[in-house]
Design a protein around this motif. Structure first.
Motif, PDB file in Angstrom:
ATOM      1  N   ARG A  86       4.040  11.260  25.864  1.00 57.02           N
ATOM      2  CA  ARG A  86       4.021  12.130  24.679  1.00 57.02           C
ATOM      3  C   ARG A  86       2.917  11.604  23.766  1.00 57.02           C
ATOM      4  O   ARG A  86       3.091  10.692  22.980  1.00 57.02           O
ATOM      5  CB  ARG A  86       5.385  12.096  23.981  1.00 57.02           C
ATOM      6  N   PHE A  96      -1.120  25.445  33.662  1.00 57.22           N
ATOM      7  CA  PHE A  96      -0.886  25.178  32.249  1.00 57.22           C
ATOM      8  C   PHE A  96       0.398  25.890  31.826  1.00 57.22           C
ATOM      9  O   PHE A  96       0.615  27.055  32.194  1.00 57.22           O
ATOM     10  CB  PHE A  96      -2.069  25.690  31.431  1.00 57.22           C
ATOM     11  N   GLN A 110       6.213  22.394  34.278  1.00 59.76           N
ATOM     12  CA  GLN A 110       5.312  22.718  33.168  1.00 59.76           C
ATOM     13  C   GLN A 110       4.097  21.781  33.209  1.00 59.76           C
ATOM     14  O   GLN A 110       4.222  20.574  33.352  1.00 59.76           O
ATOM     15  CB  GLN A 110       6.082  22.538  31.853  1.00 59.76           C
ATOM     16  N   HIS A 111       2.921  22.361  33.076  1.00 61.25           N
ATOM     17  CA  HIS A 111       1.642  21.629  33.045  1.00 61.25           C
ATOM     18  C   HIS A 111       1.282  20.957  34.375  1.00 61.25           C
ATOM     19  O   HIS A 111       0.394  20.099  34.422  1.00 61.25           O
ATOM     20  CB  HIS A 111       1.600  20.575  31.933  1.00 61.25           C
ATOM     21  N   ARG A 115      -0.343  15.031  35.298  1.00 61.04           N
ATOM     22  CA  ARG A 115       0.043  14.113  34.212  1.00 61.04           C
ATOM     23  C   ARG A 115       1.225  13.239  34.584  1.00 61.04           C
ATOM     24  O   ARG A 115       1.535  12.291  33.867  1.00 61.04           O
ATOM     25  CB  ARG A 115       0.339  14.895  32.930  1.00 61.04           C
ATOM     26  N   HIS A 197      -5.015  17.731  27.397  1.00 64.79           N
ATOM     27  CA  HIS A 197      -4.037  17.968  26.330  1.00 64.79           C
ATOM     28  C   HIS A 197      -4.153  16.872  25.265  1.00 64.79           C
ATOM     29  O   HIS A 197      -3.270  16.025  25.123  1.00 64.79           O
ATOM     30  CB  HIS A 197      -2.641  17.977  26.960  1.00 64.79           C
ATOM     31  N   TYR A 199      -4.203  14.651  22.023  1.00 65.28           N
ATOM     32  CA  TYR A 199      -3.514  14.476  20.740  1.00 65.28           C
ATOM     33  C   TYR A 199      -4.435  13.636  19.845  1.00 65.28           C
ATOM     34  O   TYR A 199      -4.601  12.439  20.078  1.00 65.28           O
ATOM     35  CB  TYR A 199      -2.204  13.698  20.915  1.00 65.28           C
ATOM     36  N   LYS A 221       1.523  31.941  20.866  1.00 64.85           N
ATOM     37  CA  LYS A 221       2.757  31.694  21.618  1.00 64.85           C
ATOM     38  C   LYS A 221       3.956  31.522  20.686  1.00 64.85           C
ATOM     39  O   LYS A 221       5.097  31.614  21.115  1.00 64.85           O
ATOM     40  CB  LYS A 221       2.588  30.464  22.516  1.00 64.85           C
ATOM     41  N   ASP A 242       0.901  27.175  18.092  1.00 66.02           N
ATOM     42  CA  ASP A 242       0.749  27.051  19.548  1.00 66.02           C
ATOM     43  C   ASP A 242      -0.077  28.254  20.000  1.00 66.02           C
ATOM     44  O   ASP A 242       0.459  29.332  20.237  1.00 66.02           O
ATOM     45  CB  ASP A 242       2.140  27.031  20.209  1.00 66.02           C
ATOM     46  N   VAL A 275      -6.624  25.147  23.341  1.00 70.32           N
ATOM     47  CA  VAL A 275      -5.264  25.319  22.831  1.00 70.32           C
ATOM     48  C   VAL A 275      -5.128  24.473  21.568  1.00 70.32           C
ATOM     49  O   VAL A 275      -5.555  23.313  21.543  1.00 70.32           O
ATOM     50  CB  VAL A 275      -4.219  24.873  23.890  1.00 70.32           C
ATOM     51  N   TRP A 277      -2.265  23.017  19.110  1.00 72.51           N
ATOM     52  CA  TRP A 277      -0.814  22.845  19.105  1.00 72.51           C
ATOM     53  C   TRP A 277      -0.376  21.806  18.076  1.00 72.51           C
ATOM     54  O   TRP A 277      -0.970  20.727  17.979  1.00 72.51           O
ATOM     55  CB  TRP A 277      -0.325  22.404  20.499  1.00 72.51           C
ATOM     56  N   MET A 287      12.376  17.084  19.977  1.00 73.06           N
ATOM     57  CA  MET A 287      11.731  16.385  21.098  1.00 73.06           C
ATOM     58  C   MET A 287      12.039  14.891  20.987  1.00 73.06           C
ATOM     59  O   MET A 287      11.485  14.196  20.128  1.00 73.06           O
ATOM     60  CB  MET A 287      10.210  16.618  21.066  1.00 73.06           C
ATOM     61  N   GLU A 303      -6.955  21.088  22.530  1.00 77.11           N
ATOM     62  CA  GLU A 303      -6.909  20.865  23.981  1.00 77.11           C
ATOM     63  C   GLU A 303      -7.901  21.791  24.674  1.00 77.11           C
ATOM     64  O   GLU A 303      -7.731  22.998  24.662  1.00 77.11           O
ATOM     65  CB  GLU A 303      -5.498  21.164  24.494  1.00 77.11           C
TER      66      GLU A 303
END
Ligand SMILES: O=P(O)(O)OC[C@H]1O[C@H](O)[C@H](O)[C@@H](O)[C@@H]1O
Length: 580
Positions: A86, A96, A110-111, A115, A197, A199, A221, A242, A275, A277, A287, A303
């Motif tokens: 994360r 994606f 997912q994704h 990863r 992705h 951060y 989204k 998002d 993206v 987010w 989360m 991203e």
């Protein structure tokens, strides 16, 4: 036996006749250094800038530039390989978001799986051109590989295509460059999406603006999943966001403060989606691996990728690539024309049979992205080509197709023209061999390039036969490396061994000593390892370094205990016990 109490004892009685000239202390200035430990590769420039990449997911988990951390990682992130990180820069491939059920990726998580798969470290390269003050570009490139042969059985079942990924992370003085190279190794075409992705750290999300997206179409989204057009020139984040911005016209999406103070530029080249987010308050709470609960304030995901629709990649070396991410690459060199700085033959004089999946960096390249500061640099000549001209190329190279590029970096002056030619392209790992350091249940896999290692180390040269085992699916397990007797040191020791081989062996200085965290005991471990492998070159080099270390150090260790350790740890019949 009378044991000497002075460091000089280790320099006597050793066979110096074969001391190779490569060990002459030709210092060209501080070089980037790389450490491989505990499933993580860390590269540090002489400036102190650094990058850390987990083998799990090839996830960049830290990038420090001028003392500032640019990558956000949650305090509750799992870094042990139990789930995707994360934070950091997880690599999203081949799908994606939640993959559509009616698509070939439909059974994947997912994704996708990149990863949450463990990648192989393929090696590093640096320009070896010396310090900044001497005109060097002081950058280091780390390559990671993932292929169908090293994903889990479940993932393979869910997506049974033969693929090869090479992910290159280049730490430079001006920024970080990340590039994903996708290759179809199989017999049928496949479709994929890819995304980095990322951060990025920000001081306060409420004071941030994302620039360069004005008038772009995006899918919201959070709102309704429908298409909208961005009306703000500087997007402010005031709640959960998002959005998938599609076919962006500008190369650069930059993060700044709302009053215009620049923070980071994220630059794309030949790749067109981004993206944005941020989960905001409620989603963050929900989360479990995103903590503390106010962490949403301290990052924004910008991203870059190719996620609007699918890239179709045809198989076969003659394929020029289909779809926008692969458009227009120059023809790659044909296999037979690849440059080899060492013989491609195995020890028995046979050409090793290579698995296609080991030949990363070849013709079918799509979806690369790279991160670099402010001004995107369009390379005209690869650094390794330049290095080859100087006779010190670390790896053989193949020309890289012009692929999509993502540039990420702190705002900085444009890269001077003279440095542009040094920007690197993906390497062609034309002949590699794998070493599994056997520390069950998760042996560490080193993929080493023959040209580099076999020339530099008798030990690796002797193991070239391993390459021939590969097609039969046999493991190249290293045994006997548990000889340095401290339990749990095998894996880091082999990492050090490899690192020392790469860096022309421990040309000792204080910086390197600090970076490798070498103390006298670890030198002895390294020596014992070299001795066990019959690697005289390495053993001599360790001794060189040890002597320098002892000369530099005013604070000698408990010398007798260390000598005892060295003495009893070395093979019977070795010269060391006799010297001692
Ligand atoms: O929770 P993850 O699987 O890591 O996904 C985190 C986020 O990734 C992307 O930014 C997607 O657009 C989001 O919809 C998703 O929530």
């Amino acid at each position: 036996m009378e044991r000497a109490k002075k460091p000089s004892m280790v320099s006597t009685g050793l066979d110096r006749a074969n001391r190779p000239s490569i060990l002459s202390p030709s210092i060209t200035g501080p070089q980037p250094t790389v450490r491989i430990e505990g499933g993580k590769v860390t590269a540090i420039l002489p400036t102190g800038d650094s990058v850390e990449v987990l083998l799990y997911g090839a996830t960049v988990i830290s990038w420090r530039n001028n003392g500032k951390e640019n990558i956000f990682v949650s305090e509750a992130a799992k870094l042990d390989g139990s789930k995707p990180v994360r934070g950091g820069i997880p690599v999203v491939f081949p799908a994606f978001g939640p993959p559509p059920k009616d698509h070939a990726t439909g059974a994947l998580p997912q994704h996708g799986f990149a990863r949450n798969s463990t990648w192989e470290y393929l090696g590093k390269s640096s320009s070896e051109s010396g310090a900044l003050s001497k005109g060097g570009d002081d950058s280091v490139k780390l390559d990671f590989g993932l292929s169908s042969s090293n994903i889990s059985a479940d993932h393979k079942k869910a997506w049974p295509y033969d693929f090869g990924l090479v992910y290159s992370v280049t730490l430079g003085k001006d920024g970080l460059q990340t590039m994903l190279n996708v290759r179809n190794e199989g017999k049928e075409a496949f479709e994929f999406q890819m995304l980095l992705h990322s951060y990025w750290t920000v001081d306060d999300i409420t004071k941030v603006a994302i620039n360069g997206l004005g008038s772009t179409t995006y899918i919201d989204k959070v709102l309704d999943g429908g298409e909208h057009t961005e009306s703000q020139t500087g997007l402010k984040i005031t709640g959960e966001v998002d959005r998938v911005y599609k076919s962006i016209k500008q190369d650069t999406t930059s993060i700044s403060s709302i009053d215009g103070k620049p923070r980071l530029d994220v630059t794309r080249d030949n790749i067109s989606d981004t993206v944005i987010w941020n989960p905001w308050i409620a989603k963050t709470k929900a989360m479990a691996d995103l903590r503390p609960e106010d962490s949403y304030k301290h990052f924004v995901c910008v991203e870059v990728g190719s996620v609007d629709g699918w890239q179709k990649l045809e198989p076969g070396p003659s394929n020029k690539g289909k779809g926008k991410a692969a458009a227009g690459p120059p023809s790659p060199q044909k296999e037979g024309k690849r440059k080899h700085s060492g013989s491609p033959e195995g020890v028995e004089g046979q050409k090793p049979k290579r698995k296609k999946s080991q030949e990363f960096g070849g013709s079918n390249t799509a979806g690369p992205s790279s991160a670099r500061p402010v001004t995107p640099v369009k390379p005209t000549e690869s650094a390794t080509t330049a290095a080859a001209a100087r006779g010190n190329a670390p790896f053989t190279t193949t020309p890289a197709p012009a692929g999509p590029t993502l540039s990420i970096g702190p705002l900085a002056p444009a890269v001077p023209q003279s440095n542009r030619s040094r920007v690197r392209r993906p390497f062609g790992y034309s002949n590699t061999f794998r070493v599994l350091v056997d520390t069950p249940p998760n042996p560490l896999v080193f993929t080493l390039h023959e040209d580099r290692f076999c020339q530099r180390s008798r030990y690796f040269h002797g193991q070239r036969a391993w390459t021939n085992l590969e097609p039969k699916g046999q493991s190249n397990r290293v045994t006997g490396l548990d000889k340095p007797r401290t339990k749990g040191t095998v894996e880091p020791m082999f990492g050090r061994y490899v690192a020392a081989s790469i860096s022309e062996v421990l040309e000792f200085n204080e910086t390197i000593r600090g970076i490798y965290n070498l103390n006298f005991r670890s030198y002895f471990d390294l020596y014992i390892l070299a001795d066990y492998q019959g690697d005289l070159r390495m053993a001599n080099s360790v001794i060189d370094s040890l002597i320098t270390a002892s000369e530099l150090s005013g604070d000698l260790p408990d010398w007798k205990a260390d000598i005892d350790y060295l003495y009893s740890g070395t093979l019977p019949g070795s010269k060391t016990p006799r010297a001692v």
